[in-house]
Design an enzyme around this catalytic site. Structure first.
Site, PDB file in Angstrom:
ATOM      1  N   GLU A 295      40.520  16.610  68.897  1.00  0.00           N
ATOM      2  CA  GLU A 295      39.242  16.745  68.187  1.00  0.00           C
ATOM      3  C   GLU A 295      39.073  15.478  67.355  1.00  0.00           C
ATOM      4  O   GLU A 295      39.865  15.215  66.453  1.00  0.00           O
ATOM      5  CB  GLU A 295      39.252  17.978  67.286  1.00  0.00           C
ATOM      6  CG  GLU A 295      37.953  18.165  66.518  1.00  0.00           C
ATOM      7  CD  GLU A 295      38.062  19.234  65.441  1.00  0.00           C
ATOM      8  OE1 GLU A 295      37.479  19.030  64.360  1.00  0.00           O
ATOM      9  OE2 GLU A 295      38.732  20.259  65.674  1.00  0.00           O
TER      10      GLU A 295
ATOM     11  N   CYS B 286      34.978  19.341  59.446  1.00  0.00           N
ATOM     12  CA  CYS B 286      34.665  18.676  60.712  1.00  0.00           C
ATOM     13  C   CYS B 286      33.317  19.112  61.265  1.00  0.00           C
ATOM     14  O   CYS B 286      32.763  18.441  62.133  1.00  0.00           O
ATOM     15  CB  CYS B 286      35.756  18.947  61.737  1.00  0.00           C
ATOM     16  SG  CYS B 286      36.158  20.695  61.929  1.00  0.00           S
TER      17      CYS B 286
END
Length: 509
Positions: A245, A282
């Site tokens: 990620e 995020c």
């Protein structure tokens, strides 16, 4: 590689607190990986590893006060946030224990021979087996949920894979403490404590991804760091899966009708989402498309009021603080970019939240304004004012992959009138999670969850949150015409383990 000391640092002052460990040498990384590799057989029993996961959750809860205290000292995220994150981490461990008990993740499929088929079908029995040692690279912003005991570790252990964690330098003392808790849980169930390895240091992380016994890797962090490791994983003599990620802008589109209907609520909701955790999530919304005109003006007023009332906060470390201050300053210097609430330095060690505005037309074609389409980690978002639906669509067409994409619709649009369904379809290629009339911060740990998206959000199509995260650490294997006596119990006709399976094209539960 010379060993260097690893220090715990207080982000509120930038001062070193205590020496925690030393950076691992190449030889030490090799030793840790080989020790983890040797524990694979201990994880083969599903009942044992489910019990191990539950024991880990129990022990983490028992050590809550100490863990939260150490985590707060190293991250400044605050006891309330950290207590909630630890609870989420324990829930996640128990959820994977339940998945292990159920056994559906093994994806058992059995076909008996069929000579009448074209071509004839032999006896085929398929299930999934663990890959081997998984390298886990901890995240800075989630010291529990995406770190030593986080989702990558929990799902890998659930799959039957030992792990070696590369500790994040922002919370080394916490990493050591959590690893100790997990190892105690392993020992409680007769599993060698080497099943959870831990190494510190940048070079150790590089050595880890290159190690021939590492079979896969999970990463949460920056595009630059993640891409370097991804390339290293692909360049190995035997390439391995790298589930990274990396970065996400998490765009939000506010329709004109939605802005007219509930400008104040949308502005306040956006402020809460972009400043949550000092903007260090995020899935923070980093680009918001807002219509020009009175409705959009009302939304901006609400956003201005709410962000202006947000107190300055501490970022996870001073490097991030410096990058945030430099990043917002560079963006604010672009022509036609305005700062209704100026983001930047707060006090000596803090940052202030704010947002920038820009005409959407500046983002519709390639140029200097592309900087505004890059993630800026911290409490800031970019509001692009669009004049028409085509202008908003042109901006969306230029966006890279994201973890989330959000559309704010009016009541009528949400009921199927207008372009609601069309807008949803336009956002779907951009992200792994598409939200309607909500905000992306907050990722529920649930079987249907998907936390991933097109590159650069992630480097694979998998999720790092939710039950299907276990699939990253498994591979299918099929036995053909193998005598029943030689088969693993998972693939025998009498199904001694009581597994859900597809047997001769019929789904059995």
């Amino acid at each position: 590689m010379a060993a260097a000391p690893v220090w715990s640092v207080d982000p509120r002052t930038g001062k070193q607190r205590e020496q925690v460990a030393v950076e691992a040498t190449a030889q030490e990384v090799d030793s840790v990986v080989r020790a983890a590799h040797a524990t694979r057989e201990a994880l083969a029993d599903r009942a044992v590893r489910a019990a191990f996961l539950r024991a880990a959750a129990d022990r983490l809860e028992a050590a809550k006060d100490q863990l939260v205290e150490v985590a707060d000292a190293e991250t400044a995220l605050g006891p309330v946030r950290l207590t909630g994150e630890l609870a989420r981490t324990c829930y996640q461990l128990r959820a994977f224990a339940g998945i292990v008990d159920e056994g559906a993740f093994l994806d058992v499929v059995i076909n008996h021979p069929d000579d009448t088929a074209t071509p004839p079908v032999p006896d085929l029995r398929r299930y999934k087996v663990p890959l081997g040692v998984v390298a886990v690279y901890s995240a800075s912003n989630f010291p529990f949920a995406f770190s030593v005991a986080g989702g990558d570790t929990a799902s890998a252990l659930a799959a039957g894979c030992p792990v070696v964690v590369k500790a994040h330098p922002d919370h080394p003392a916490l990493s050591e403490l959590v690893a100790h808790v997990l190892r105690a849980a392993a020992a409680e169930h007769g599993i060698d404590q080497a099943v959870v390895g831990l190494v510190h240091g940048f070079e150790a992380g590089v050595e880890l991804i290159k190690h021939p016994l590492v079979a896969a890797a999970g990463f949460t962090g920056s595009i630059r760091g993640g891409r370097a490791l991804f390339d290293a994983a692909a360049a190995r003599p035997v390439p391995i899966p790298f589930h990274g990620e990396l970065g996400s802008l998490n765009p939000v589109l506010v329709t004109e009708a939605a802005a007219a209907e509930r400008a104040e609520a949308i502005g306040a909701g956006l402020a809460g989402s972009m400043t949550l955790g000092v903007g260090q999530f995020c899935v923070k919304p980093g680009l918001v498309l807002v219509p020009s005109g009175a409705a959009g003006d009302g939304l901006l007023k609400s956003l201005t009021d709410a962000v202006s009332d947000t107190e300055a906060g501490v970022l996870l470390d001073h490097r991030m603080r410096d990058n945030f201050i430099a990043g917002v300053a560079e963006r604010a210097e672009l022509p036609d970019v305005e700062s209704p609430v100026t983001p930047g330095a707060g006090g000596e060690h803090t940052v202030s939240a704010g947002f920038l505005t820009v005409p959407a037309e500046k983002l519709a074609s390639e140029g200097a304004y592309d900087l505004l389409l890059e993630e800026c980690f911290g409490p800031v978002t970019v509001v692009a004012r669009y004049e028409s639906e085509d202008e908003a669509k042109a901006v969306l067409s230029r966006l890279p992959g994201n973890l989330t994409a959000t559309v704010q619709l009016s009541e009528e649009e949400a009921a199927g009138q207008g372009r609601g369904a069309e807008l949803l379809a336009e956002l779907t290629p951009l992200a792994g999670r598409v939200l309607v009339n909500g905000w992306p911060t907050g990722v529920a740990v649930a079987p249907a969850q998907h936390h991933g998206g097109p590159y650069p959000a992630t480097t694979s199509t998998s999720t790092s949150v939710g039950g299907t995260a276990i699939e990253r650490w498994l591979r299918p294997v099929v036995y053909q015409n193998a005598p029943e006596a030689l088969l693993p119990p998972e693939l025998r006709d009498d199904n001694p383990l009581g597994l859900p399976r597809r047997f001769n094209n019929n789904l059995e539960r």
